[in-house]
Design a protein around this motif. Structure first.
Motif, PDB file in Angstrom:
ATOM      1  N   ARG A 129       0.849  -1.288  -0.165  1.00  6.85           N
ATOM      2  CA  ARG A 129      -0.007   0.074  -0.069  1.00  6.85           C
ATOM      3  C   ARG A 129       0.975   1.246  -0.010  1.00  6.85           C
ATOM      4  NH1 ARG A 129      -5.057   1.208   1.073  1.00  6.85           N
ATOM      5  NH2 ARG A 129      -5.495  -0.937   1.648  1.00  6.85           N
ATOM      6  N   TRP A 130       0.834   2.147  -0.917  1.00  8.18           N
ATOM      7  CA  TRP A 130       1.354   3.461  -1.061  1.00  8.18           C
ATOM      8  C   TRP A 130       0.784   4.721  -0.553  1.00  8.18           C
ATOM      9  CZ3 TRP A 130       6.254   2.614  -3.514  1.00  8.18           C
ATOM     10  CH2 TRP A 130       6.649   1.247  -4.044  1.00  8.18           C
ATOM     11  N   ARG A 131       1.438   5.365   0.111  1.00 10.68           N
ATOM     12  CA  ARG A 131       0.718   6.514   0.714  1.00 10.68           C
ATOM     13  C   ARG A 131       1.814   7.716   0.745  1.00 10.68           C
ATOM     14  NH1 ARG A 131      -0.951   4.961   6.958  1.00 10.68           N
ATOM     15  NH2 ARG A 131       1.159   5.181   7.767  1.00 10.68           N
ATOM     16  N   LEU A 132       1.315   9.124   1.000  1.00 14.65           N
ATOM     17  CA  LEU A 132       2.356  10.000   0.807  1.00 14.65           C
ATOM     18  C   LEU A 132       3.059   9.991   2.286  1.00 14.65           C
ATOM     19  CD1 LEU A 132       0.162  13.101  -0.552  1.00 14.65           C
ATOM     20  CD2 LEU A 132       1.852  11.474  -1.793  1.00 14.65           C
ATOM     21  N   SER A 133       4.440  10.430   2.201  1.00 21.86           N
ATOM     22  CA  SER A 133       5.144  10.424   3.434  1.00 21.86           C
ATOM     23  C   SER A 133       4.844  11.957   3.716  1.00 21.86           C
ATOM     24  CB  SER A 133       6.659  10.326   2.828  1.00 21.86           C
ATOM     25  OG  SER A 133       7.262  11.377   2.164  1.00 21.86           O
ATOM     26  N   ALA A 134       5.412  12.327   5.274  1.00 22.33           N
ATOM     27  CA  ALA A 134       5.521  13.633   5.519  1.00 22.33           C
ATOM     28  C   ALA A 134       6.176  14.361   4.614  1.00 22.33           C
ATOM     29  CB  ALA A 134       6.091  13.709   6.890  1.00 22.33           C
ATOM     30  N   GLN A 135       7.238  14.390   3.834  1.00 19.29           N
ATOM     31  CA  GLN A 135       7.732  14.978   3.097  1.00 19.29           C
ATOM     32  C   GLN A 135       6.779  15.352   1.802  1.00 19.29           C
ATOM     33  OE1 GLN A 135      11.913  13.830   1.850  1.00 19.29           O
ATOM     34  NE2 GLN A 135      11.878  15.208  -0.092  1.00 19.29           N
ATOM     35  N   GLY A 136       6.340  14.182   1.478  1.00 16.26           N
ATOM     36  CA  GLY A 136       5.465  13.934   0.282  1.00 16.26           C
ATOM     37  C   GLY A 136       4.237  14.957   0.257  1.00 16.26           C
ATOM     38  N   GLN A 137       3.515  14.934   1.483  1.00 15.72           N
ATOM     39  CA  GLN A 137       2.626  15.901   1.990  1.00 15.72           C
ATOM     40  C   GLN A 137       2.692  17.399   1.894  1.00 15.72           C
ATOM     41  OE1 GLN A 137       1.164  14.476   5.692  1.00 15.72           O
ATOM     42  NE2 GLN A 137       0.592  12.550   5.068  1.00 15.72           N
ATOM     43  N   ALA A 138       3.998  17.921   2.053  1.00 12.19           N
ATOM     44  CA  ALA A 138       4.442  19.084   1.811  1.00 12.19           C
ATOM     45  C   ALA A 138       4.993  19.476   0.648  1.00 12.19           C
ATOM     46  CB  ALA A 138       5.574  19.290   3.034  1.00 12.19           C
ATOM     47  N   THR A 139       4.924  18.428  -0.491  1.00 13.36           N
ATOM     48  CA  THR A 139       5.431  18.882  -1.683  1.00 13.36           C
ATOM     49  C   THR A 139       4.400  18.891  -2.684  1.00 13.36           C
ATOM     50  OG1 THR A 139       7.305  17.369  -1.173  1.00 13.36           O
ATOM     51  CG2 THR A 139       6.719  17.895  -3.766  1.00 13.36           C
ATOM     52  N   GLN A 140       4.536  19.960  -3.437  1.00 13.58           N
ATOM     53  CA  GLN A 140       3.539  20.402  -4.282  1.00 13.58           C
ATOM     54  C   GLN A 140       3.824  19.738  -5.763  1.00 13.58           C
ATOM     55  OE1 GLN A 140       0.691  21.794  -3.472  1.00 13.58           O
ATOM     56  NE2 GLN A 140       1.680  21.753  -1.411  1.00 13.58           N
ATOM     57  N   ALA A 141       2.710  19.565  -6.668  1.00 13.82           N
ATOM     58  CA  ALA A 141       3.101  18.929  -7.861  1.00 13.82           C
ATOM     59  C   ALA A 141       4.169  19.836  -8.719  1.00 13.82           C
ATOM     60  CB  ALA A 141       1.727  18.926  -8.639  1.00 13.82           C
ATOM     61  N   ALA A 142       4.007  21.015  -8.635  1.00 15.39           N
ATOM     62  CA  ALA A 142       4.845  21.811  -9.434  1.00 15.39           C
ATOM     63  C   ALA A 142       6.308  21.806  -9.036  1.00 15.39           C
ATOM     64  CB  ALA A 142       4.341  23.478  -9.029  1.00 15.39           C
ATOM     65  N   ASP A 143       6.550  21.178  -7.701  1.00 13.10           N
ATOM     66  CA  ASP A 143       7.929  20.994  -7.396  1.00 13.10           C
ATOM     67  C   ASP A 143       8.671  19.840  -7.997  1.00 13.10           C
ATOM     68  OD1 ASP A 143       7.441  22.931  -5.508  1.00 13.10           O
ATOM     69  OD2 ASP A 143       7.050  21.702  -3.958  1.00 13.10           O
ATOM     70  N   LEU A 144       7.862  18.981  -8.711  1.00 14.05           N
ATOM     71  CA  LEU A 144       8.350  17.956  -9.531  1.00 14.05           C
ATOM     72  C   LEU A 144       9.059  18.293 -10.837  1.00 14.05           C
ATOM     73  CD1 LEU A 144       6.105  15.090  -8.389  1.00 14.05           C
ATOM     74  CD2 LEU A 144       8.396  15.628  -7.615  1.00 14.05           C
ATOM     75  N   GLY A 145       8.754  19.570 -11.344  1.00 11.92           N
ATOM     76  CA  GLY A 145       9.162  20.010 -12.629  1.00 11.92           C
ATOM     77  C   GLY A 145       8.577  19.306 -13.699  1.00 11.92           C
TER      78      GLY A 145
END
Length: 749
Positions: A129-145
């Protein structure tokens, strides 16, 4: 003395292991080189050498001594589990082996899922099962370029705080590579969890749909059941077909789950499991697992382990599900408790209903036996006060159950087994836009093929039975040994070509109805037409659409199915069970007729039931038609009392079979004489009857002989049965003859 020294001294020197053999004893082994974490104890699965084989056994005893010299004992090859199988499961299997006089090793194997018999670890399969980590929750889609698909996957997981399984992610056209990339960046976590994981239900979120309103009888029954939730409380819930027994089950289970406990529901047929599962899963927001022969080995093990760990609060299964371990047992429900499918007829001949009662008593929990036509044994228990007798006499449709209308077949012309008045009733029902169920408990086109010139009948060469004529495909088949042969071009006796089908089966009735009503679909439901996986469910789904149609079926359709658009039931021939040799035949025939009649008039329109018979003046059949199942059951109970038959006596049936008639009868006579001498020398009132040939003496080219034991006390019957088993195991002649013991037989055939 140190703790380590104490455990060394307390460690057993010998382990008694039950292995899968027909021998009724344990095999002694030395402890293996590695001691399990919790020490050696009963219930551990072990790998052991048995002759030239390596098999999986279960530790039953831990001892200091053995009757065999220790230097001759083999060591355990490996311990397969870190912790033992549940103690309550071990109790149930040992009770079963003892009560049914069956080898313990084989009983344990039968009660285990196949994969555990083969040595698979006692661990559930896991799911990613995959879910967002604490870092992922703080990351926006735009941050992935420019990683557009990774950004979209990030947003998908943000919408599911509990995470998504891998299969759900890939179903959205994302790849595992993209998941791994996010994981490597620390944006998502991958969790391993059991495939049947669940959270404890919150009382406010337990129900996915609201419970139905109960009528006065249902509410009274549920109140009585609630009063016994914390103790052993056996109840017989006798409700006419369509009276809402399942709704009572559902609301009782709701109370059980709210107490943090589990419910085990047994149903007689695999065909009933899907509709029961569907209804339970619609009602509850907790895992509802199934256990039956239609599952894969992995699916069965997943469900078994989910029940054992408590992750599955509701378990629904056929008879073998009685051996499912429960972490927190709360209630056992046996639906259609009268049904013969709950009795295993080969190998370990247990009755799931009776084991359910014993298990509920052991756990101190309530058990509910539900039926419109209870077994006479259950009725007797209710009438002597051992079971609480709860009744539901009103149908949810408010229409009373349809009464049986007896139609005399004598001297009437028939078409596909149906007489003109029955055909007219079918025509009127279809014209009114309703459905018709034509019940005929015979597969095939006709019961046999006959020569009109000399009277020859197609008989099986391997059985004392006639071959059934089939048209789809055309052949003759024996339904006892499954032997098949092509249709003869002419009579083997007189060479006449005038061969005719004798009688009617489901195929012939289907063909006749299709010719009589070409504009109406005809659905045939029997073992032959539903062999393909999901075929039965597909036909039932089409029937439930409600369009006018004809249903032609065997007893598969008589068991618990809700067919709301059927308003007419026609029983083609009701005489099969009236004069059979088995003393239970009339009881079973009455149950079947009542159950199939209960398919009519379950919804908005009243029902009608036409019963074709050659014996319309039979007193038992008239009593059933005029006064119902209860009145007939009362009469049968009085007859059983006078004849000293169950439920007023206890039976054990020993069956002998051999390719040579003289061998089977000779051993049975020798065993009977030895047992009578043993009984005469002791204060044991068991009666030994026989030996006699079985009702079908020759089956599968083997001759069958029976020896019947009858006793007024169960303890004396078991004592005599155990002595007979020991005598047969020691008898050299018994090695050339197959024999088996059936405690509480449900049929004498």
């Amino acid at each position: 003395m140190s703790a380590s020294a104490s455990s060394f001294l307390d460690a057993p020197r010998v382990l008694g292991v039950a292995v899968p053999t027909p021998l009724r004893r344990l095999f002694d082994y030395l402890p293996g080189p590695e001691t399990p974490t919790g020490g050696w104890q009963p219930g551990l699965r072990v790998q052991v050498a048995l002759g030239r084989r390596s098999v999986v056994g279960i530790v039953i005893e831990c001892r200091a001594t053995s009757e065999v010299a220790l230097d001759r004992l083999k060591p355990i090859e490996a311990c397969l589990d870190g912790s033992p199988l549940p103690a309550d499961w071990l109790w149930l299997t040992r009770f079963t082996a003892r009560y049914y006089q069956h080898p313990l090793g084989d009983t344990l194997q039968q009660a285990l899922p196949v994969l555990l018999r083969q040595g698979r670890p006692l661990e559930p399969r896991t799911l990613e099962r995959w879910r967002l980590s604490a870092q992922g929750q703080a990351t926006q889609a735009a941050d992935l370029g420019r990683a557009r698909r990774q950004a979209e996957l990030l947003e998908l997981l943000r919408q599911h705080p509990r995470g998504l399984p891998t299969a759900a992610v890939t179903a959205q056209q994302f790849s595992r590579t993209q998941l791994t990339a996010l994981h490597d960046k620390g944006l998502v976590d991958c969790l391993e969890e059991p495939r049947l994981a669940s959270e404890p239900p919150r009382p406010t979120a337990l129900l996915a749909e609201p419970a139905l309103n109960l009528n006065r009888e249902q509410a009274a029954a549920l109140s009585t059941l609630h009063d016994g939730l914390d103790r052993y409380h056996p109840c017989l819930l006798q409700g006419v077909t369509g009276s809402g027994k399942t709704e009572v089950y559902l609301q009782l289970i709701e109370a059980v789950i709210q107490r943090g406990r589990q419910a085990l529901i047994l149903v007689p047929e695999i065909g009933l499991t899907p509709q029961t599962l569907e209804r339970f899963r619609r009602r509850f927001r907790v895992p509802v697992v199934a256990l039956h022969s239609g599952l894969t080995d992995h699916e069965r093990l997943d469900a078994w382990l989910a029940a054992m760990s408590g992750r599955a609060p509701i378990i629904i299964g056929t008879r073998s599900a009685i051996f499912t371990p429960l972490a927190a047992p709360g209630v056992i429900i046996v639906d259609e408790e009268h049904d013969g499918s709950l009795k295993q007829q080969e190998g370990l001949r247990y009755h799931a209903r009776d084991l359910a009662v014993a298990r509920a008593h052991h756990h101190g929990i309530p058990i509910v036996l539900g039926s419109a036509t209870p077994a006479l044994e259950s009725l007797a228990q209710a009438r002597n006060g051992r079971y609480t007798h709860l009744r539901l006499t009103q149908r949810a449709s408010r229409h009373p159950p349809a009464k049986l209308e007896l139609i005399d077949l004598r001297g009437r012309p028939r078409q596909g087994g149906l007489i003109p008045s029955a055909i007219d009733a079918i025509r009127q029902t279809l014209a009114a836009g309703h459905q018709v169920l034509v019940f005929i408990n015979r597969r095939g086109f006709a019961p046999t093929l006959a020569c009109h010139a000399c009277g020859w009948l197609a008989e099986c060469d391997h059985c004392d039975a006639r071959m059934t004529l089939h048209r789809q495909p055309p052949l003759l088949a024996c339904h006892h040994c499954e032997r098949q042969q092509p249709l003869p071009p002419a009579c083997p006796e007189c060479k006449s070509g005038d061969l005719r089908p004798l009688g009617a089966g489901t195929e012939r009735t289907e063909e006749s109805l299709a010719a009589l009503f070409p504009e109406v679909p005809v659905h045939r439901i029997d073992r032959d037409s539903t062999r393909r996986k999901d075929a039965f469910g597909e036909v039932l789904a089409e029937i439930k659409r409600g369009e006018p149609s004809l249903l032609v079926g065997t007893q598969m359709l008589a068991k618990g199915h809700h067919l709301p658009h059927v308003t007419l039931v026609v029983v083609v021939n009701a005489d099969a069970g009236l004069y059979a040799s088995d003393f239970r035949a009339l009881e079973h025939s009455a149950q079947l007729l009542t159950q199939v009649a209960g398919r009519a008039g379950r919804a908005a329109h009243p029902g009608r039931v036409l019963v074709q018979t050659l014996h319309s003046d039979d007193p038992h059949l008239r009593l059933l038609a005029e006064r119902g199942y209860d009145a007939l059951a009362d009469a049968l109970l009085e007859e059983r009392r006078g004849a000293a038959l169950p439920p007023f006596r206890f039976l054990a049936l020993t069956r002998f079979e051999s390719a040579r008639e003289a061998e089977a009868m000779g051993l049975a006579k020798e065993a009977g004489e030895a047992l009578r001498e043993w009984l005469a020398a002791r204060d044991n009132a068991v009666t030994c009857l026989g030996p006699v040939p079985a009702p079908m003496e020759r089956r599968q080219n083997r001759y069958h002989v029976q020896l019947l034991l009858s006793g007024a006390q169960r303890s004396q019957l078991h004592e005599a049965s155990a002595w007979l088993v020991a005598w047969l195991e020691a008898c050299r002649d018994a090695r050339r003859v197959r024999w088996s013991l059936d405690i509480d037989p449900q049929t004498l055939s």
